[in-house]
Design a protein around this motif. Structure first.
Motif, PDB file in Angstrom:
ATOM      1  N   HIS A 159      58.213 127.578  84.075  1.00 51.19           N
ATOM      2  CA  HIS A 159      59.146 128.773  84.162  1.00 51.19           C
ATOM      3  C   HIS A 159      60.752 128.102  83.748  1.00 51.19           C
ATOM      4  O   HIS A 159      61.357 128.653  83.174  1.00 51.19           O
ATOM      5  CB  HIS A 159      59.315 129.424  85.290  1.00 51.19           C
ATOM      6  N   ASN A 160      60.716 126.813  84.362  1.00 47.58           N
ATOM      7  CA  ASN A 160      62.150 126.238  84.599  1.00 47.58           C
ATOM      8  C   ASN A 160      63.005 125.968  83.665  1.00 47.58           C
ATOM      9  O   ASN A 160      64.331 125.707  83.816  1.00 47.58           O
ATOM     10  CB  ASN A 160      61.881 125.324  85.725  1.00 47.58           C
ATOM     11  N   THR A 161      62.256 125.610  82.510  1.00 47.28           N
ATOM     12  CA  THR A 161      63.520 125.164  81.571  1.00 47.28           C
ATOM     13  C   THR A 161      63.466 125.902  80.010  1.00 47.28           C
ATOM     14  O   THR A 161      64.258 126.037  79.494  1.00 47.28           O
ATOM     15  CB  THR A 161      62.895 123.685  80.831  1.00 47.28           C
ATOM     16  N   GLY A 162      62.470 126.753  79.976  1.00 48.06           N
ATOM     17  CA  GLY A 162      62.498 127.890  78.875  1.00 48.06           C
ATOM     18  C   GLY A 162      62.201 127.544  77.494  1.00 48.06           C
ATOM     19  O   GLY A 162      62.012 126.540  77.245  1.00 48.06           O
ATOM     20  N   VAL A 163      62.057 128.437  76.735  1.00 44.50           N
ATOM     21  CA  VAL A 163      61.554 128.405  75.122  1.00 44.50           C
ATOM     22  C   VAL A 163      62.363 129.407  74.474  1.00 44.50           C
ATOM     23  O   VAL A 163      62.762 130.436  74.919  1.00 44.50           O
ATOM     24  CB  VAL A 163      59.993 128.333  74.945  1.00 44.50           C
ATOM     25  N   ASN A 164      62.620 128.745  73.228  1.00 42.45           N
ATOM     26  CA  ASN A 164      62.863 130.038  72.075  1.00 42.45           C
ATOM     27  C   ASN A 164      61.626 130.504  71.644  1.00 42.45           C
ATOM     28  O   ASN A 164      60.858 129.969  70.779  1.00 42.45           O
ATOM     29  CB  ASN A 164      63.657 129.381  71.011  1.00 42.45           C
ATOM     30  N   VAL A 165      61.272 131.641  71.828  1.00 40.41           N
ATOM     31  CA  VAL A 165      60.199 132.549  71.660  1.00 40.41           C
ATOM     32  C   VAL A 165      60.208 132.669  70.107  1.00 40.41           C
ATOM     33  O   VAL A 165      59.344 132.558  69.275  1.00 40.41           O
ATOM     34  CB  VAL A 165      59.794 133.881  72.189  1.00 40.41           C
ATOM     35  N   LEU A 166      61.563 133.198  69.510  1.00 36.60           N
ATOM     36  CA  LEU A 166      61.566 133.481  68.092  1.00 36.60           C
ATOM     37  C   LEU A 166      62.919 133.600  67.779  1.00 36.60           C
ATOM     38  O   LEU A 166      63.884 134.227  68.559  1.00 36.60           O
ATOM     39  CB  LEU A 166      60.708 134.482  67.503  1.00 36.60           C
ATOM     40  N   THR A 167      63.462 133.162  66.656  1.00 33.83           N
ATOM     41  CA  THR A 167      64.681 133.215  66.076  1.00 33.83           C
ATOM     42  C   THR A 167      64.358 133.588  64.566  1.00 33.83           C
ATOM     43  O   THR A 167      63.726 132.820  63.780  1.00 33.83           O
ATOM     44  CB  THR A 167      65.548 132.077  66.138  1.00 33.83           C
ATOM     45  N   LEU A 168      64.933 134.652  63.808  1.00 31.29           N
ATOM     46  CA  LEU A 168      64.837 135.172  62.653  1.00 31.29           C
ATOM     47  C   LEU A 168      66.172 134.789  61.977  1.00 31.29           C
ATOM     48  O   LEU A 168      67.095 135.169  62.657  1.00 31.29           O
ATOM     49  CB  LEU A 168      64.534 136.622  62.735  1.00 31.29           C
ATOM     50  N   LEU A 169      65.893 134.038  61.003  1.00 31.46           N
ATOM     51  CA  LEU A 169      67.155 133.601  60.002  1.00 31.46           C
ATOM     52  C   LEU A 169      67.045 134.538  58.672  1.00 31.46           C
ATOM     53  O   LEU A 169      66.122 134.981  58.052  1.00 31.46           O
ATOM     54  CB  LEU A 169      67.069 132.177  59.834  1.00 31.46           C
ATOM     55  N   GLY A 170      68.289 134.925  58.308  1.00 26.63           N
ATOM     56  CA  GLY A 170      68.429 135.798  57.187  1.00 26.63           C
ATOM     57  C   GLY A 170      69.699 135.489  56.456  1.00 26.63           C
ATOM     58  O   GLY A 170      70.556 134.770  56.758  1.00 26.63           O
ATOM     59  N   GLU A 171      69.791 136.097  55.081  1.00 24.97           N
ATOM     60  CA  GLU A 171      71.021 135.738  54.309  1.00 24.97           C
ATOM     61  C   GLU A 171      71.869 136.845  54.471  1.00 24.97           C
ATOM     62  O   GLU A 171      71.719 138.105  54.342  1.00 24.97           O
ATOM     63  CB  GLU A 171      70.429 135.635  52.913  1.00 24.97           C
ATOM     64  N   HIS A 172      73.303 136.313  54.511  1.00 25.41           N
ATOM     65  CA  HIS A 172      74.245 137.296  54.750  1.00 25.41           C
ATOM     66  C   HIS A 172      75.582 136.628  54.185  1.00 25.41           C
ATOM     67  O   HIS A 172      75.830 135.601  54.478  1.00 25.41           O
ATOM     68  CB  HIS A 172      74.962 137.570  56.195  1.00 25.41           C
ATOM     69  N   GLU A 173      76.030 137.459  52.925  1.00 21.46           N
ATOM     70  CA  GLU A 173      77.339 137.064  52.185  1.00 21.46           C
ATOM     71  C   GLU A 173      76.853 135.668  51.520  1.00 21.46           C
ATOM     72  O   GLU A 173      77.735 134.834  51.662  1.00 21.46           O
ATOM     73  CB  GLU A 173      78.496 137.060  52.952  1.00 21.46           C
ATOM     74  N   GLY A 174      75.647 135.281  51.128  1.00 20.07           N
ATOM     75  CA  GLY A 174      75.388 134.088  50.657  1.00 20.07           C
ATOM     76  C   GLY A 174      74.955 133.157  51.501  1.00 20.07           C
ATOM     77  O   GLY A 174      74.973 131.744  51.118  1.00 20.07           O
ATOM     78  N   GLN A 175      75.250 133.295  52.746  1.00 24.73           N
ATOM     79  CA  GLN A 175      75.110 131.973  53.756  1.00 24.73           C
ATOM     80  C   GLN A 175      73.892 132.372  54.508  1.00 24.73           C
ATOM     81  O   GLN A 175      73.383 133.627  54.718  1.00 24.73           O
ATOM     82  CB  GLN A 175      76.367 131.957  54.563  1.00 24.73           C
ATOM     83  N   ILE A 176      73.238 131.341  55.186  1.00 24.98           N
ATOM     84  CA  ILE A 176      71.983 131.789  56.175  1.00 24.98           C
ATOM     85  C   ILE A 176      72.490 131.878  57.414  1.00 24.98           C
ATOM     86  O   ILE A 176      73.351 130.961  58.228  1.00 24.98           O
ATOM     87  CB  ILE A 176      70.916 130.539  56.023  1.00 24.98           C
ATOM     88  N   HIS A 177      72.459 132.840  58.366  1.00 19.92           N
ATOM     89  CA  HIS A 177      72.819 132.954  59.641  1.00 19.92           C
ATOM     90  C   HIS A 177      71.428 133.332  60.408  1.00 19.92           C
ATOM     91  O   HIS A 177      70.360 134.018  59.902  1.00 19.92           O
ATOM     92  CB  HIS A 177      73.601 134.272  59.683  1.00 19.92           C
ATOM     93  N   LYS A 178      71.746 133.173  61.647  1.00 22.44           N
ATOM     94  CA  LYS A 178      70.693 133.592  62.861  1.00 22.44           C
ATOM     95  C   LYS A 178      70.909 135.329  62.918  1.00 22.44           C
ATOM     96  O   LYS A 178      71.974 136.019  62.818  1.00 22.44           O
ATOM     97  CB  LYS A 178      71.117 133.425  64.320  1.00 22.44           C
ATOM     98  N   VAL A 179      69.760 135.865  62.863  1.00 25.13           N
ATOM     99  CA  VAL A 179      69.767 137.497  62.604  1.00 25.13           C
ATOM    100  C   VAL A 179      69.268 138.059  64.019  1.00 25.13           C
ATOM    101  O   VAL A 179      69.970 139.045  64.731  1.00 25.13           O
ATOM    102  CB  VAL A 179      68.734 137.785  61.678  1.00 25.13           C
ATOM    103  N   LEU A 180      68.274 137.428  64.728  1.00 19.72           N
ATOM    104  CA  LEU A 180      67.905 137.919  66.076  1.00 19.72           C
ATOM    105  C   LEU A 180      67.435 136.857  66.653  1.00 19.72           C
ATOM    106  O   LEU A 180      66.833 135.992  66.055  1.00 19.72           O
ATOM    107  CB  LEU A 180      67.166 139.191  66.057  1.00 19.72           C
ATOM    108  N   GLN A 181      67.312 137.040  68.070  1.00 20.64           N
ATOM    109  CA  GLN A 181      66.683 135.754  69.043  1.00 20.64           C
ATOM    110  C   GLN A 181      66.386 136.388  70.227  1.00 20.64           C
ATOM    111  O   GLN A 181      66.604 137.089  70.711  1.00 20.64           O
ATOM    112  CB  GLN A 181      67.825 134.740  69.221  1.00 20.64           C
ATOM    113  N   LEU A 182      64.986 135.894  70.548  1.00 19.43           N
ATOM    114  CA  LEU A 182      64.199 136.114  71.889  1.00 19.43           C
ATOM    115  C   LEU A 182      64.032 134.618  72.510  1.00 19.43           C
ATOM    116  O   LEU A 182      63.499 133.984  72.311  1.00 19.43           O
ATOM    117  CB  LEU A 182      63.005 137.016  71.444  1.00 19.43           C
ATOM    118  N   ASP A 183      64.577 134.466  73.854  1.00 21.68           N
ATOM    119  CA  ASP A 183      64.232 133.358  74.426  1.00 21.68           C
ATOM    120  C   ASP A 183      63.411 133.635  75.930  1.00 21.68           C
ATOM    121  O   ASP A 183      63.442 134.801  76.509  1.00 21.68           O
ATOM    122  CB  ASP A 183      65.663 132.663  74.795  1.00 21.68           C
TER     123      ASP A 183
END
Length: 610
Positions: A65-89
């Motif tokens: 429990h004590n350090t954690g993980v990134n369960v998922l991060t979705l990346l997507g395209e916005h205005e020609g750049q790649i951005h983080k769309v959503l994140q669950l930790d």
């Protein structure tokens, strides 16, 4: 073991009318869970560029429990750049997610327990909904950026350890109402004057729209609010589309739910202590679809103890309705069994998140006397039996496939064949599922009303935190339909393959038994356990006596109490084999791991013990 019926499942994907219509952008199943560990460790999964609505589904567990993980991060395209769309930790012992603006604390998790993560992403609207173990945690939360294309999925570690059992990304099968409107008539309930304030009862107005839609075929569209209703009776060729931002909510006034007994399909399951009231009902109709991404709220708080099933309200009850699809919905708080479907052939159920844990008798999905059924990609959290098969007709259930489902029962069984079992169950497969947190049994098979149970296969299933792992029973409850004849059932050709069971909470052991009565023995036959690894609790200091034959008690896996075998107790059987199995008993125990009585042809990893 008879494997001839496997051909019907191969045929399903080629030419059955109700084959799966899910196209995966990413679909990975791990026989050995994918381990992600270490500071800064990241697994990156590219997905085909996609837009519109999509689903991200994965099964995960964390071992500290004590350090954690990134369960998922979705990346997507916005205005020609790649951005983080959503994140669950995870942090500490909690899940956290971002609603586009700030971090939200969602719920507690237990170390080493599996969890189902299901994310419904709507790139067109710039929102997503998050479900954990079937329960909705976030609803239409904003994305970090309004990305029009999804590109990549990340899973990583902040120092903890994460395991992934299954990972899928796919399009929702229905992109939205615009797609349907291109080829069908759409009846927009709010535009036709229906109030969606959650206070005004709109049963009659909605029913009138359904009746009108049925004359042309098309879509009844619920959007933008809460529609309070009593029983709605669906008609042929009607799609009930509940939009993501809409809820169909059941009123608590029982007078708004008239008794429904089918004249054309008088099934024992509905006549005797079964479902007779429902929020959504269909009888002898065809080509029905219920979908849309929205919510069906049964309101839950209907009075009545065990025995009052016919007085309380199911969320969806369909009887004698061929060619039905139920999908892309959040179904919560049913008043009785959540979704019983009775004598509905060519049935397709998928992408349901069910959270129905009011007490008592809130089953998840009940498949009753249906042929040619596919259930996939569902998360089922139910008070009573979660994935349940019943038979109240001579026809029984045949050719049913359940796959990629996450199953929880807070008070009863995970996967259950029975208790009502007059016609029996044949040629059914349950595969690639997790069954956890069940109060009684993970997989229960019961012929106590005279039915034939033959050629059932359970493959690639993970079992965790259950009272018992397996239960097979032939018995006689003395119940027979008025039109039927009394008989004793049979259980034959059962395969358990590639199953792991851990966290078995009780010391009972697993009962596998035929039946002896009036000087006659009814044998269970041809039972195979192949690569089944189970850790039983043990801890019993005295060997119990042989249990009495099954009487008139309720047939649950604990009905015989502590069994003479620490792992498996088998009696009245023929040809039972354990192949490449590893059975452990955690605590010191006076019993043998495998115990047989009146069994011929029983072997454990090649050694005959009969």
């Amino acid at each position: 073991m008879n494997h001839s019926s496997l051909h019907c499942y191969e045929k399903r994907d080629k030419d059955m009318a109700l084959r799966s219509n899910i196209t995966y952008l990413l679909h990975e199943k791990y026989t050995t869970p994918l381990r992600i560990a270490g500071e800064g460790t990241c697994v990156q999964k590219k997905i085909e560029k996609t837009h519109g609505r999509l689903v991200i589904s994965l099964w995960v567990k964390m071992d500290i429990h004590n350090t954690g993980v990134n369960v998922l991060t979705l990346l997507g395209e916005h205005e020609g750049q790649i951005h983080k769309v959503l994140q669950l930790d995870t942090e500490g012992a909690y899940f956290y997610a971002y609603d586009g603006q700030k971090k939200q604390k969602l719920g507690h998790f237990q170390s080493d327990d599996w969890y189902s993560i299901y994310v419904a992403v709507n790139l067109e609207d710039g929102v997503y909904s998050l479900f954990i173990d079937g329960e909705r945690m976030l609803h239409r939360a904003e994305l970090f950026v309004p990305a029009k294309q999804a590109l990549e999925l990340w899973m990583g570690s902040h120092g903890g350890v994460m395991y992934v059992g299954q990972l899928s990304v796919y399009h929702n099968t229905i992109s939205g109402i615009k797609e349907l409107a291109q080829s069908q008539n759409v009846y927009h309930a709010k535009e036709m004057g229906v109030t969606a304030d959650g206070q005004t009862l709109v049963t009659d107005q909605l029913q009138e729209i359904i009746n009108t839609c049925s004359t042309t075929g098309g879509v009844v569209y619920l959007e933008g609010g809460t529609f309070l209703s009593g029983t709605l009776e669906l008609k042929s060729n009607v799609t009930l589309f509940i939009e993501e931002n809409a809820t169909l909510k059941g009123t608590l006034d029982l007078a708004c739910y008239p008794v429904r007994l089918s004249a054309t399909h008088p099934n024992w399951n509905t006549i005797v202590q079964g479902p007779q009231k429902a929020l959504i009902y269909g009888d002898n109709q065809e080509n029905i679809r219920i979908c849309g991404g929205g919510t069906i709220d049964g309101s839950g708080d209907f009075p009545g103890a065990y025995g009052s099933e016919s007085l309380r309200v199911s969320a969806i009850l369909l009887v004698g309705c061929p060619n039905v699809e139920i999908c892309d919905l959040y179904v919560k708080d049913a008043g009785m069994w959540t979704i019983p479907v009775v004598e509905c052939d060519d049935l397709y159920i998928h992408d349901l998140n069910i959270d129905s844990t009011w007490y008592p008798n809130r089953d998840g999905i009940d498949i009753c006397d249906c042929y040619d059924v596919l259930v996939e990609n569902c998360n089922i959290k139910a008070d009573d039996d979660a994935m349940c098969f019943k038979s109240g007709n001579e026809s029984g259930c045949d050719n049913v496939l359940v796959r990629n489902c996450f199953i929880i029962s807070t008070m009863a069984n995970g996967i259950k064949f029975g208790t009502y079992s007059y016609g029996g169950f044949t040629n059914c497969i349950c595969e690639d599922c997790i069954v956890k947190d069940t109060r009684t049994c993970a997989i229960s098979i019961q012929s106590v009303d005279g039915g034939l149970i033959k050629n059932l296969q359970f493959r690639r299933i993970f079992i965790q935190n259950v009272e018992s792992a397996f239960f097979i029973l032939i018995g006689d409850k003395g119940r027979t339909p008025d039109w039927g004849e009394h008989r004793i059932g049979r259980v034959e050709d059962i395969l358990f393959e590639d199953i792991h069971a851990e966290g078995i909470r009780r010391s009972y052991g697993s009962y596998l038994g035929g039946y002896e009565a009036d000087g006659k023995t009814y044998l269970m036959k041809d039972i195979i356990f192949r690569r089944v690894n189970a850790i039983y609790k043990g801890g019993v200091s005295e060997i119990p006596s042989t249990p009495a034959e099954f009487g008139n008690q309720y047939p649950e896996s604990n009905c015989f109490g502590i069994l003479p075998g620490a792992g498996y107790y088998m009696r009245h059987g023929e040809n039972i084999s354990f192949e490449e199995c590893n059975t452990l008993v955690a605590l010191p125990d006076s019993r043998e791991t495998y115990v047989i009585e009146d069994v011929s042809g029983c072997s454990v990893n090649g050694k005959d013990i009969s």
